[in-house]
Write an enzyme that holds these catalytic residues in place. Structure first.
Site, PDB file in Angstrom:
ATOM      1  CD  GLU A 114     -15.922  12.820  17.344  1.00  0.00           C
ATOM      2  OE1 GLU A 114     -16.235  13.982  16.997  1.00  0.00           O
ATOM      3  OE2 GLU A 114     -14.748  12.433  17.417  1.00  0.00           O
ATOM      4  CD  GLU A 155     -11.043  12.794  19.303  1.00  0.00           C
ATOM      5  OE1 GLU A 155     -11.293  11.817  18.579  1.00  0.00           O
ATOM      6  OE2 GLU A 155     -11.565  12.963  20.405  1.00  0.00           O
ATOM      7  CB  ALA A 202     -12.917   5.954  16.204  1.00  0.00           C
TER       8      ALA A 202
HETATM    9  N1  CAA Z   1     -15.204   4.326  10.107  1.00  0.00           N
HETATM   10  C1  CAA Z   1     -15.344   3.264   9.337  1.00  0.00           C
HETATM   11  N2  CAA Z   1     -15.340   3.346   7.981  1.00  0.00           N
HETATM   12  C2  CAA Z   1     -15.190   4.561   7.433  1.00  0.00           C
HETATM   13  C3  CAA Z   1     -15.030   5.718   8.210  1.00  0.00           C
HETATM   14  C4  CAA Z   1     -15.018   5.567   9.625  1.00  0.00           C
HETATM   15  N3  CAA Z   1     -14.816   6.605  10.452  1.00  0.00           N
HETATM   16  N4  CAA Z   1     -14.918   6.780   7.377  1.00  0.00           N
HETATM   17  C5  CAA Z   1     -14.993   6.304   6.136  1.00  0.00           C
HETATM   18  N5  CAA Z   1     -15.156   4.954   6.147  1.00  0.00           N
HETATM   19  C6  CAA Z   1     -15.305   4.047   5.021  1.00  0.00           C
HETATM   20  C7  CAA Z   1     -16.687   4.157   4.396  1.00  0.00           C
HETATM   21  O1  CAA Z   1     -17.623   3.406   5.124  1.00  0.00           O
HETATM   22  C8  CAA Z   1     -16.422   3.625   3.011  1.00  0.00           C
HETATM   23  O2  CAA Z   1     -16.358   2.225   3.081  1.00  0.00           O
HETATM   24  P1  CAA Z   1     -17.029   1.323   1.902  1.00  0.00           P
HETATM   25  O3  CAA Z   1     -16.270   1.683   0.670  1.00  0.00           O
HETATM   26  O4  CAA Z   1     -16.790  -0.081   2.375  1.00  0.00           O
HETATM   27  O5  CAA Z   1     -18.469   1.732   1.843  1.00  0.00           O
HETATM   28  C9  CAA Z   1     -15.006   4.130   2.701  1.00  0.00           C
HETATM   29  O6  CAA Z   1     -14.437   4.442   3.958  1.00  0.00           O
HETATM   30  C10 CAA Z   1     -14.999   5.380   1.865  1.00  0.00           C
HETATM   31  O7  CAA Z   1     -15.810   6.345   2.499  1.00  0.00           O
HETATM   32  P2  CAA Z   1     -16.977   7.139   1.760  1.00  0.00           P
HETATM   33  O8  CAA Z   1     -17.542   6.346   0.624  1.00  0.00           O
HETATM   34  O9  CAA Z   1     -17.939   7.608   2.816  1.00  0.00           O
HETATM   35  O10 CAA Z   1     -16.136   8.367   1.160  1.00  0.00           O
HETATM   36  P3  CAA Z   1     -16.667   9.824   0.827  1.00  0.00           P
HETATM   37  O11 CAA Z   1     -15.545  10.501   0.128  1.00  0.00           O
HETATM   38  O12 CAA Z   1     -17.996   9.784   0.175  1.00  0.00           O
HETATM   39  O13 CAA Z   1     -16.894  10.525   2.257  1.00  0.00           O
HETATM   40  C11 CAA Z   1     -16.251  11.153   4.505  1.00  0.00           C
HETATM   41  C12 CAA Z   1     -15.785  10.808   3.076  1.00  0.00           C
HETATM   42  C13 CAA Z   1     -17.005  12.490   4.499  1.00  0.00           C
HETATM   43  C14 CAA Z   1     -14.994  11.277   5.338  1.00  0.00           C
HETATM   44  C15 CAA Z   1     -17.176  10.018   5.052  1.00  0.00           C
HETATM   45  O14 CAA Z   1     -16.530   8.761   4.839  1.00  0.00           O
HETATM   46  C16 CAA Z   1     -17.483  10.133   6.522  1.00  0.00           C
HETATM   47  O15 CAA Z   1     -18.309  10.945   6.904  1.00  0.00           O
HETATM   48  N6  CAA Z   1     -16.811   9.302   7.364  1.00  0.00           N
HETATM   49  C17 CAA Z   1     -17.069   9.257   8.790  1.00  0.00           C
HETATM   50  C18 CAA Z   1     -16.460  10.456   9.490  1.00  0.00           C
HETATM   51  C19 CAA Z   1     -16.796  10.414  10.965  1.00  0.00           C
HETATM   52  O16 CAA Z   1     -17.942  10.496  11.363  1.00  0.00           O
HETATM   53  N7  CAA Z   1     -15.737  10.321  11.819  1.00  0.00           N
HETATM   54  C20 CAA Z   1     -15.902  10.279  13.252  1.00  0.00           C
HETATM   55  C21 CAA Z   1     -15.922   8.862  13.743  1.00  0.00           C
HETATM   56  S1  CAA Z   1     -16.342   8.735  15.444  1.00  0.00           S
HETATM   57  C22 CAA Z   1     -14.899   9.021  16.282  1.00  0.00           C
HETATM   58  O17 CAA Z   1     -13.863   9.295  15.709  1.00  0.00           O
HETATM   59  C23 CAA Z   1     -15.002   8.918  17.775  1.00  0.00           C
HETATM   60  C24 CAA Z   1     -13.813   9.300  18.547  1.00  0.00           C
HETATM   61  O18 CAA Z   1     -13.554  10.453  18.805  1.00  0.00           O
HETATM   62  C25 CAA Z   1     -12.960   8.286  19.083  1.00  0.00           C
END
Ligand code: CAA
Length: 257
Positions: free
Chosen positions: A133, A113, A65
């Site tokens: 999460e 999910e 998300a």
């Molecule tokens: N939400 C918003 N933006 C996200 C995102 C997310 N879940 N995942 C990645 N992005 C964005 C980053 O912020 C980044 O944006 P900018 O270029 O503007 O900075 C862009 O996508 C590229 O991401 P990274 O530079 O971080 O790419 P990476 O290859 O270095 O890392 C990754 C990849 C490991 C997937 C990392 O992006 C990450 O950890 N993302 C978050 C994953 C996460 O925590 N997901 C769970 C969300 S909570 C949820 O889903 C709740 C639920 O159950 C409903």
């Protein structure tokens, strides 16, 4: 169908819906979830479609998300957001048509999910799965605490959710999270091969089988057997049963309409 965050294609009986927000690794914001809801509704009423493939553009399936959109939410707003995601994913799970997730990259949080709500998961060897999460100070919110233990078992699900660790595609296969792993450039072809194999069968019997499995798993065994009996009987009122069995007896391939 035209969307800001989705690409929709239809090739005969097979539809492909690709999540298209690659700059944010296909993170699910409200607009994207609303579009997904509309797309699924349209696919559900398109009688030509017998299999749906869900995939993602770029290096991610769905990285969860949208954290930037969730950051400032109140509890009430978060509840509404969870409700929206859950509603759309449940619709995918319950739609008549089988859904194959072709997981091309990150499937994290809401992305894992989403894959869990699909019937079959195929993964690229580069895919990564996880429920990170707890590292953000939240629980999974689109059904992860419920579907993950049902699919991979309670102990493994608790380990993945409590640690927030990512697993690679081979590990995901070993724990039963994905059906099969393919090289990245062959993933979509393999998803199509599987979709065509499913679509070559009696579409009604595939749909009834999906309903029997999904609904039956929520019932006690005796009620679920009743459901199977009803659906089995219903098949015999269809042209497809007549064609399927006639083809067997006449030693030819069935031509299902
Ligand atoms: N939400 C918003 N933006 C996200 C995102 C997310 N879940 N995942 C990645 N992005 C964005 C980053 O912020 C980044 O944006 P900018 O270029 O503007 O900075 C862009 O996508 C590229 O991401 P990274 O530079 O971080 O790419 P990476 O290859 O270095 O890392 C990754 C990849 C490991 C997937 C990392 O992006 C990450 O950890 N993302 C978050 C994953 C996460 O925590 N997901 C769970 C969300 S909570 C949820 O889903 C709740 C639920 O159950 C409903």
């Amino acid at each position: 169908m035209e969307f800001n965050n989705l690409i929709y294609q239809k090739q005969g009986e097979i539809a492909v819906l690709s999540i298209n927000r690659p700059k944010a690794l296909n993170a699910l914001n409200e607009e994207l979830l609303q579009e997904l809801n509309i797309a699924i509704d349209k696919i559900c009423v398109d009688k030509e479609i017998n299999v749906l493939i869900l995939t993602g553009e770029g290096k991610s399936f769905v990285a969860g998300a949208d954290i930037t959109q969730m950051q400032k939410k109140t509890s009430d707003e978060a509840r509404n957001f969870a409700e929206l995601g859950m509603k759309v994913f449940r619709k995918i799970e319950l739609m008549d048509t089988p859904v194959i997730a072709a997981v091309n990259g990150f499937a994290l949080g809401g992305g894992c999910e989403l894959a869990l709500a699909c019937d079959i998961r195929l993964a690229s060897s580069k895919a990564k799965f996880g429920q990170p999460e707890v590292g953000l100070g939240i629980t999974p919110g689109f059904g992860g605490t419920q579907r993950l233990p049902r699919i991979i078992g309670e102990a493994k699900a608790k380990e993945l959710i409590f640690t927030g660790s990512m697993v690679d595609a081979e590990t995901a296969k070993n724990i039963g999270l994905v059906n099969n792993v393919f090289e990245p450039d062959t993933l979509l072809d393999e998803a199509f091969k599987l979709a065509k194999k499913i679509a070559a069968n009696g579409s009604l019997s595939v749909k009834y089988s999906k309903a029997a499995i999904n609904k039956g798993l929520q019932m006690d065994l005796d009620s679920a057997m009743e459901l199977e009996k009803d659906l089995f009987a219903l098949c015999f009122a269809s042209e497809q049963q007549k064609e399927g069995m006639a083809a067997f007896v006449e030693k030819r391939k069935p031509n299902f309409k």
